[in-house]
Scaffold this active site. Structure first.
Site, short mmCIF file in Angstrom:
data_model
loop_
_atom_site.label_atom_id
_atom_site.label_comp_id
_atom_site.label_asym_id
_atom_site.label_seq_id
_atom_site.Cartn_x
_atom_site.Cartn_y
_atom_site.Cartn_z
N ASP A 1 -9.38 4.02 -1.53
CA ASP A 1 -10.18 4.42 -0.37
C ASP A 1 -11.55 4.95 -0.78
OD1 ASP A 1 -7.97 3.66 1.03
OD2 ASP A 1 -7.25 5.69 1.43
N ASP B 1 0.85 -1.18 0.00
CA ASP B 1 0.00 0.00 0.00
C ASP B 1 0.89 1.24 0.00
OD1 ASP B 1 -2.23 1.63 0.17
OD2 ASP B 1 -2.90 0.87 2.11
N GLU C 1 2.48 5.11 -4.00
CA GLU C 1 2.45 6.08 -5.11
C GLU C 1 3.78 6.82 -5.32
OE1 GLU C 1 -1.30 4.83 -3.78
OE2 GLU C 1 0.14 5.97 -2.62
#
Length: 975
Positions: free
Chosen positions: A627, A550, A553
């Site tokens: 999300d 996770d 980015e």
């Protein structure tokens, strides 16, 4: 949160991070737009849009500054090379831009434009920067894995056009590239018809290197002289309190790409919006900003928006009746894409009647090469296959990973995990994987366990393994900056972290507080990273432990746009701006390689989930849409988002079932499970502040309905795994949108709320509206469709109303297909390994049907050596047959021997001929065995529902060749 005690800590930074974390944890209603740029706030996007506006305003008076030097053109061995000359000042020096057009054996063409001065390093960097001088040219090394074989037979066209060079290429030599010299442009044709145009509107723009020249002050005025260009963001750019130093100055690239007579364009994920992309230059129902691709941590993202999200695949398809083409923009920097559609008519007196629509796109990237692949189809499958040949096909995952995953932030102790596991069993609800978010660690230090809450991780995993279940633990790229933590100590001492613009280790803030980021562009970092996953290194993990990447980015709480500064430096001194969208993939790649080497001699397919991704990430694992929120709009949006990822080459996709933020109503939760049962990646997940929502907590009737949705997923796992296999060998999406299955049906091109599962003929239309008790399903042809559960008959074409009370999933079977499934309910997919199969045969009007089944061990790579079963089932002339269509290899015989006792023990035929009502038995012949009979039961049609027949216990091996004869006298469809 657990904060480090770094001596670099300062109160202002500390307070800013606390505020950022408060924003994350505090209930919120929508995305914080002020944290993310619009095009008008992104200097290079604003400049190139202004460039386009200037060209449009001047019309025919616009003089494009780019021309291809005719004397420089050379075509040899499938490559055309030349030099594009950019006029900066009329009559002045010209900027030299090397051009290469490569024609590939697949029929794909590649156009690459570089900048000679940067290429040769003949530029000066500002601020004593250590950054590389070249335009970033290593994206190919990460994204491309094949399909680059050159078509050496590509040749000049026999007929020459003045002012242009035409090259004929492709396997059938029916493709042409017409390369215009002045102004430069390329027109790509198939069978003599233009499909794609480069620089038709002359918006091509390569911001060349130039030294910074201080603007003189106008004498007597004390003001700057008038500038011909807006240079305000050439040399530095500030946003949200951060300043980008831009040592190389302006370096963006842009190109207009036109799809003549194509009204629909798809792709360029990730965005929350419809499958058919909208226009972006304003107007009713359109967007005002371009679609943005700049991987970002955007929580509670809004619907129907061109705003960037977590992943970026710069691959677009254009579709019209019976024709699909695609372009792949290979660039890892921040990218924006404008879309405008214009009606065109060959007859100016037609008043628009019969007019066609051209789609004009304008691609803008901050840095890097102009590097574009053109894929000319002509079918959707041709385009996705050609793209997959370049970037790789989707991973064939371990079988468990396509079953149901149970997750939340966070299961708080190992006993909590055990308790959830027991309760799934108590309520007879199947699941395969339970997940751990960050709280399992010791103070958010990855590769550790919290001794107080997870004191017995191996015991926990042993309980899971007893039901063949798995554990997934989160590992993020930010490494806590705390003295004595062995991971960060090694990261620093070995020099494997991302660096700031000065070349020192970069420090930012994320979940652990002060953190550093592993630089997975560095081969040495990958080697080190792999060692951290060994069982003897990360103690407490076992062979049933897998990984969730996770925040990759990367997410940086105190960084610009919640990510890393663009002038940070990666391995090889490439700036972060050059590689941003690839960054997440490099981290997953390192984790994937690590899982391959956890233990010597243990070679199994890895499972890694990623939030951030780029072209090629499909080779490494699964993704999810991030999300989302527990509301109906997010449920509805998840379908086109997953479909879009599928046609863009990354089909192993899903959304958080139930919504990550907020508490869903029981109706919404139930409908979301029914929808999620058709996500390729199927996981329930929730935020730490939400109420617990494991399926058994919903209460009746909701728990029972959710359980039935889960059991449907498990029943259809053979069909799902077969679809995954197909995606892994030819790039075909697992979930297929309407246009993909019916490319000639214009009414279905924009339909994005229903889909087909693989090649099964199963058509699903999940309920995504509150209180709905029916849905409208669009049927494209005259074939018969049957309700999966009760065989109600529907016939197209057109929209049909299907009843959809809360306990019903609208799911149809198209005539002409054979659907494999397993009917015995089990606690996990691993426990189904030796269960028998059921075949559901749905004949068409001619009495024919066909389908496939793929089976392997679901775990190792031995299928690459032939350890698999791949069968084609076909009903024709009243005989159902099983034929081998799989390649054989050194391990084929041994594997198939292990499957000899796995049988097809039931065949269901929907809407059989009426003559079968008089039949009691069918004749079954398996290779190497004597003919035998099997009982047939016939159930007549009633009240709009089709008749059906069932053959019980034909007792044929799933991996064997066999026939089952239904031929009976008077059976018209069996002749």
């Amino acid at each position: 949160m657990h904060w480090g005690s770094s001596p670099l800590l300062r109160w202002p930074a500390f307070l800013s991070v606390l505020f950022a974390l408060f924003c994350v944890f505090a209930p919120a209603v929508s995305v914080k737009h002020e944290n993310f740029k619009t095009c008008d706030q992104s200097g290079f996007c604003k400049r190139n849009r202004a460039y386009a506006d200037a060209a449009a305003s001047l019309g025919s008076l616009w003089e494009a500054p780019y021309r291809l030097d005719r004397e420089s053109i050379s075509l040899k061995d499938g490559r055309l090379t030349g030099t594009i000359l950019k006029t900066v000042i009329p009559g002045g020096a010209e900027v030299r831009l090397p051009l290469t057009v490569t024609f590939l054996q697949s029929g794909t063409a590649r156009v690459t434009v570089d900048e000679e001065k940067r290429q040769k390093g003949e530029i000066e960097l500002r601020h004593n920067s250590k950054a590389r001088k070249e335009r970033y040219n290593e994206a190919e090394g990460w994204a491309i894995v094949g399909g680059l074989e050159v078509d050496k037979d590509a040749a000049p066209a026999a007929e020459k056009q003045p002012g242009a060079t035409t090259v004929v290429y492709g396997p059938a030599k029916n493709l042409e590239a017409v390369i215009r010299h002045q102004p430069f442009g390329v027109e790509f044709k198939r069978d003599g018809q233009t499909q794609v145009k480069f620089n038709e509107r002359n918006l091509m723009n390569v911001e060349h290197w130039r030294p910074k020249v201080e603007t003189p002050i106008a004498e007597g005025e004390g003001e700057k002289a008038v500038e011909t260009e807006d240079q305000s963001t050439w040399w530095e750019e500030s946003f949200g309190g951060n300043t980008d130093s831009k040592p190389k100055g302006p370096e963006s690239i842009a190109l207009d790409i036109t799809f003549p007579e194509y009204e629909h364009v798809f792709g360029i994920p990730e965005h929350a919006g419809p499958l058919s992309l909208k226009q972006t230059r304003g107007g009713s129902g359109n967007h005002n900003d371009p679609y943005r691709m700049y991987n970002s941590d955007v929580f509670e993202y809004e619907m129907d928006s061109p705003m960037t999200l977590y992943g970026a695949i710069p691959f677009m398809q254009a579709h019209r009746k019976d024709s699909t083409v695609g372009v792949f923009w290979l660039n890892a920097a921040e990218t924006w894409v404008d879309i405008v559609k214009a009606k065109v008519s060959s007859n100016p007196l037609s008043l628009g009647i019969g007019a066609k629509t051209d789609t004009h796109t304008h691609w803008i990237s901050e840095s890097g090469l102009l590097d574009v692949f053109v894929l000319l189809g002509p079918t959707p499958k041709d385009v996705t296959k050609a793209y997959g040949e370049l970037t790789g096909y989707s991973q064939l995952p371990q079988h468990f990973s396509i079953a149901y995953h149970q997750c939340r932030w966070n299961y708080v102790t190992d006993e909590d995990v055990r308790d959830v596991d027991r309760k799934f069993d108590k309520h007879q609800i199947p699941y395969d994987v339970i997940w751990l978010d960050i709280e399992y660690t010791d103070g958010k230090k990855y590769f550790t366990w919290d001794a107080h809450t997870f004191g017995d991780p191996l015991g926990m995993q042993k309980q899971l393994d007893a039901r063949d279940r798995k554990l997934v633990a989160i590992i993020d790229p930010h490494i806590k900056n705390e003295g004595g933590y062995h991971v960060v100590d090694e990261l620093k001492s070995k020099g494997l972290a991302v660096k700031n613009k000065e070349g020192d280790i970069y420090e930012g803030w994320c979940w652990p507080g002060s953190s550093h980021w592993v630089d997975c562009f560095n081969p040495a970092a990958i080697k080190w990273w792999k060692g951290l996953f060994r069982y003897d290194s990360w103690k407490g993990t076992a062979s049933n432990t897998f990984i969730w990447n996770d925040m990759n980015e990367p997410s940086v709480f105190n960084g610009p746009e919640t990510t890393m500064p663009k002038d940070n430096l990666h391995h090889g001194n490439w700036e972060h701006r050059d590689v941003h969208n690839i960054n997440g993939m490099t981290f997953v790649n390192a984790t994937y390689e690590a899982l391959l080497e956890r233990k010597k001699g243990e070679l199994r397919r890895p499972f890694v989930l990623t939030r951030s991704y780029f072209a090629g990430s499909q080779r490494l694992g699964a993704m999810w849409t991030g999300d989302n929120q527990a509301d109906w709009d997010h449920l509805a949006a998840s379908i086109p988002m997953v479909l879009n990822n599928g046609i863009a080459g990354f089909p192993f996709a899903g959304a958080d079932v139930g919504g990550f933020f907020g508490n869903p109503s029981k109706e919404l939760l139930t409908r979301w499970y029914q929808t999620g049962a058709f996500y390729p990646f199927f996981r329930g997940h929730a935020h730490i502040d939400t109420r617990r929502r494991e399926p058994y907590l919903a209460g009746e009737p909701y728990t029972g309905i959710i359980t039935q949705a889960l059991r449907l997923r498990y029943q259809l796992l053979p069909a799902w795994y077969t679809a995954f296999h197909e995606a892994s060998v030819d790039g075909t999406p697992i979930l297929r949108p309407q246009y993909y299955v019916y490319p000639g049906d214009e009414r279905g091109f924009a339909v994005d709320d229903q889909f087909y599962l693989g090649s099964t003929g199963l058509l699903a239309k999940p309920v995504v509206k509150e209180g709905a008790d029916s849905v409208e399903v669009y049927l494209a042809d005259e074939a018969r469709y049957y309700d999966y559960f009760d065989y109600t008959v529907y016939a197209g074409p057109g929209s049909k109303t299907l009843a959809a009370p809360l306990d019903k999933i609208p799911l149809l079977m198209r005539a002409g297909h054979v659907i494999p499934r397993r009917d015995r309910p089990r606690r996990s997919s691993g426990l189904m390994r030796w269960d028998p199969f059921t075949l559901v045969v749905v004949p068409d009007a001619a009495g024919e049907a066909e389908g496939t089944l793929y089976v392997d061990d679901g775990e190792t790579f031995e299928y690459q050596a032939g350890a698999s079963i791949h069968r084609r089932f076909a009903l024709s002339g009243g005989v159902l047959s099983s034929a081998d269509i799989g390649p054989r290899g050194p391990k084929t015989a041994a594997y198939q021997a292990t499957m000899k006792k796995v049988l097809v023990d039931k065949v269901v035929v929907v809407d059989p001929p009426a003559a079968w009502s008089k039949v009691a038995e069918v004749t079954v012949e398996e290779d190497g065995k004597a003919p035998a009979n099997a009982q047939l039961e016939f159930h007549p049609a009633e009240a709009g529902k089709a008749a059906w027949a069932v053959v019980r216990r034909p007792s044929v091996a799933v991996g064997a060749g066999w026939t089952m004869s239904f031929k009976q006298e008077g059976d018209a469809r069996a002749v």
